[in-house]
Enzyme design. Structure first.
Site, short mmCIF file in Angstrom:
data_model
loop_
_atom_site.label_atom_id
_atom_site.label_comp_id
_atom_site.label_asym_id
_atom_site.label_seq_id
_atom_site.Cartn_x
_atom_site.Cartn_y
_atom_site.Cartn_z
N GLU A 150 -1.45 -8.96 2.95
CA GLU A 150 -1.30 -9.60 4.27
C GLU A 150 -2.66 -9.93 4.90
O GLU A 150 -2.75 -10.81 5.74
CB GLU A 150 -0.46 -8.72 5.21
CG GLU A 150 -1.11 -7.42 5.71
CD GLU A 150 -0.95 -6.23 4.77
OE1 GLU A 150 -0.62 -6.44 3.58
OE2 GLU A 150 -1.14 -5.08 5.22
N HIS A 179 -3.65 -4.71 0.30
CA HIS A 179 -2.98 -5.30 1.46
C HIS A 179 -3.04 -6.82 1.39
O HIS A 179 -3.96 -7.43 1.94
CB HIS A 179 -3.64 -4.82 2.76
CG HIS A 179 -3.38 -3.39 3.08
ND1 HIS A 179 -2.27 -2.98 3.78
CD2 HIS A 179 -4.08 -2.28 2.78
CE1 HIS A 179 -2.29 -1.67 3.90
NE2 HIS A 179 -3.38 -1.21 3.30
N CYS A 200 0.82 -1.21 0.00
CA CYS A 200 0.00 0.00 0.00
C CYS A 200 0.86 1.27 0.00
O CYS A 200 1.37 1.65 -1.05
CB CYS A 200 -0.99 -0.03 1.16
SG CYS A 200 -2.40 1.05 0.87
N1 GLN Z 1 -1.77 6.72 3.12
C1 GLN Z 1 -1.97 6.01 1.90
C2 GLN Z 1 -3.36 6.23 1.32
O1 GLN Z 1 -4.24 6.62 2.02
C3 GLN Z 1 -1.69 4.54 2.08
C4 GLN Z 1 -2.65 3.86 2.98
C5 GLN Z 1 -2.16 2.54 3.48
O2 GLN Z 1 -0.97 2.23 3.43
N2 GLN Z 1 -3.04 1.75 4.00
O3 GLN Z 1 -3.57 6.01 0.14
#
Ligand code: GLN
Length: 548
Positions: A523, A521, A390
């Site tokens: 994970e 994600h 992410c």
């Molecule tokens: N801060 C980033 C976004 O909002 C990544 C979010 C995250 O890593 N879950 O897109």
């Protein structure tokens, strides 16, 4: 009110929190499942947040996202991992959700002019939600974890709802208390008194536990079991010893030793549908015990400032996902924490050379960002396997834009709204959300499909071209820069089915052994018996480096 023939197991904590109630619930789910029963696991978080999404991970650990997009407590992750099944929004409730429903109903005259009170209205809303959870997946048994510890003000109404359900359906409801038996250093002896008091406190709500899970450093000896049984009116063979273990995945196997599953079914008046078979689970647990080959993974993050305990909680699913792939490859992952802020304070990024693989996990905000970018650059230039999750994918793209494409000042607008090169931009539908300050539950959340391009690391790892993964983000690779990034060698190997959103970025194998980032994600969907293919591919690349 209860569903015909459905069984309910309420799990309540005694003495103190943080002793592994969630793992006990997950393990109960597994041992009942293994006996042929469809089980749903329900988490009740009594706090007033409507979901876990607005909490800082240093506050309450990782935010776990369900397929539905609901942002929940990390226990839901453990439930899914032990059950090897996706859970739904109905399986999770917070105090905030319950009150919100009641208040909304009151505002729309839903209570027909009555005075709206905790009893019966809030209690009944809790029971309604417990029913809603029982009704899906053809489940026969619900195991319901009441968060916190008996005696907390905020879980009293939830325990009261459970008491009422038991009163109405005495044969279908059972109570399990997860308690803690300390061994004070000065005495060196296991003490049962705090547990006795905790049971009395539960008795004051009109609830008598049928089972007691005795969490302690050591197994509970027969002498104390007998004594405790008499003191708290729980049969000695219903007191389940739960000593500290090296791995949480051993807990269900320990429960089996005490025949907990059979005793639960007997109490609920359910026949044993089939003999439990733990062959696969045992094999997995055994594979987590291998001590070599060792593969060292550095996780470059920022949510570490309150010590080790919080640190591992904030990235829980990432750690577990690494373990599962480690077990699959019969290797021992050794995880080390690297504080991204250190590189901003002048620490030499070359210290990363000792790692076989580097992960930059999900995150928000500015803290540690230049440190993370420096780490990513180091991994790219020195061909250290890199996996970005992410934020880790967004920053990998920013790093590429800055240092390979040559776009000076390139950034994500989350950090630098005025950047000359907004490589990572706010998603169009997120602009209003931010303008209104409407932050709760409004990110791009939950499962979305993606398609994979042939001949890529991602396509090879997954073994398919259509995937579904879970998301939690507001920002996205800016389509206006895709061509320039691609021309400079970055491959977007996964995109949304319409090709608009970039879901996976990677470098070709000829250029780098493994440099890959996912906007989602992975994970969150890694399971002990079904490790995530990208974590396995990353770890395999790291393993190769470790052997050099
Ligand atoms: N801060 C980033 C976004 O909002 C990544 C979010 C995250 O890593 N879950 O897109």
């Amino acid at each position: 009110m209860a569903r015909e023939g459905h069984k309910y197991i309420f799990v309540i904590g005694g003495v103190m929190s943080g002793v592994g109630k969630g793992i006990a619930v997950s393990s109960m789910g597994l041992i009942l499942n293994q006996r042929g029963y469809a089980v749903n696991l329900v988490k009740i978080d009594p706090y007033l947040n409507v979901d876990a999404g607005t909490m800082n991970p240093t506050e309450h650990g990782e935010v776990f996202v369900l397929n539905s997009g609901l942002e929940t407590d990390q226990d839901m992750g453990n439930y899914e991992r032990f059950l090897n099944r996706d859970l739904t929004s109905a399986d999770y409730m917070t105090g905030g959700m319950v009150y919100q429903s009641v208040i909304e109903r009151e505002r729309s005259l839903g209570y027909g002019g009555k005075c709206v009170e905790a009893i019966p209205h809030v209690r009944d809303e809790i029971l309604r939600r417990i029913e809603a959870a029982a009704e899906h997946n053809g489940s026969r048994i619900s195991v319901i974890e009441v968060g916190g510890t008996v005696g907390d003000f905020q879980n009293a109404l939830f325990i009261e709802a459970a008491r009422v359900l038991k009163m109405q359906h005495p044969d279908d409801v059972t109570f399990v208390m997860v308690s803690y038996l300390p061994v004070p250093g000065t005495l060196g002896e296991m003490k049962t008194k705090p547990t006795q008091n905790a049971v009395r406190q539960l008795n004051a709500y009109g609830v008598q536990p049928d089972f007691l899970i005795a969490r302690a450093k050591h197994p509970l000896d027969e002498k104390r079991k007998e004594k405790l049984a008499l003191a708290v009116s729980v049969r000695a063979d219903h007191i389940i010893s739960a000593p500290d273990v090296d791995s949480i995945y051993e807990v269900p196997l320990n429960f089996e030793v005490d025949k907990f599953g059979d005793a639960l079914l007997e109490t609920l008046k359910l026949p044993t549908e089939r003999q439990a078979d733990f062959t696969e689970w045992k094999k997995f647990v055994e594979n987590t015990r291998v001590t070599e080959p060792e593969v060292t993974i550095g996780i470059v993050g920022k949510y570490f400032d309150t010590g080790d305990f919080v640190l591992s909680d904030a990235y829980l699913s990432v750690i577990e996902a690494i373990k599962f792939s480690g077990a699959k490859l019969a290797a021992k992952p050794k995880i080390e924490w690297v504080n991204a802020k250190d590189f901003e304070r002048g620490e030499d990024v070359a210290k990363l050379a000792k790692y076989d693989g580097i992960i930059v996990p999900g995150g928000f905000g500015e803290t540690g960002i230049e440190g993370k970018l420096a780490a990513i650059r180091y991994a790219r230039e020195n061909k250290i396997p890199y996996f970005g999750l992410c934020y880790g994918m967004q920053l990998m793209t920013v790093e590429y834009a800055r240092n390979v494409v040559g776009l000076e000042g390139a950034h994500t607008v989350e950090i630098d709204p005025a950047t000359p090169h907004p490589i990572i931009d706010v998603m169009p539908d997120q602009k209003d959300v931010i303008a209104e300050g409407n932050y709760g539950g409004t990110m791009r959340l939950g499962v979305y499909p993606a398609k994979l391009a042939g001949g890529t690391i991602a396509r090879e790892a997954y073994g398919t071209d259509a995937i579904e993964e879970r998301h939690r983000h507001r920002y996205e690779v800016n389509p206006a820069y895709v061509e320039r990034l691609t021309d400079a060698g970055l491959v977007f190997s996964g995109t949304s089915p319409d090709g608009v959103l970039m879901e996976i970025a990677e470098l070709p194998k000829e250029k780098h052994p493994f440099m890959l980032g996912t906007q989602f994600h992975p994970e969150l969907q890694a399971r002990p018996l079904a490790p995530h293919p990208l974590f396995t591919a990353f770890l395999a690349a790291a393993l190769l480096r470790s052997k050099k």
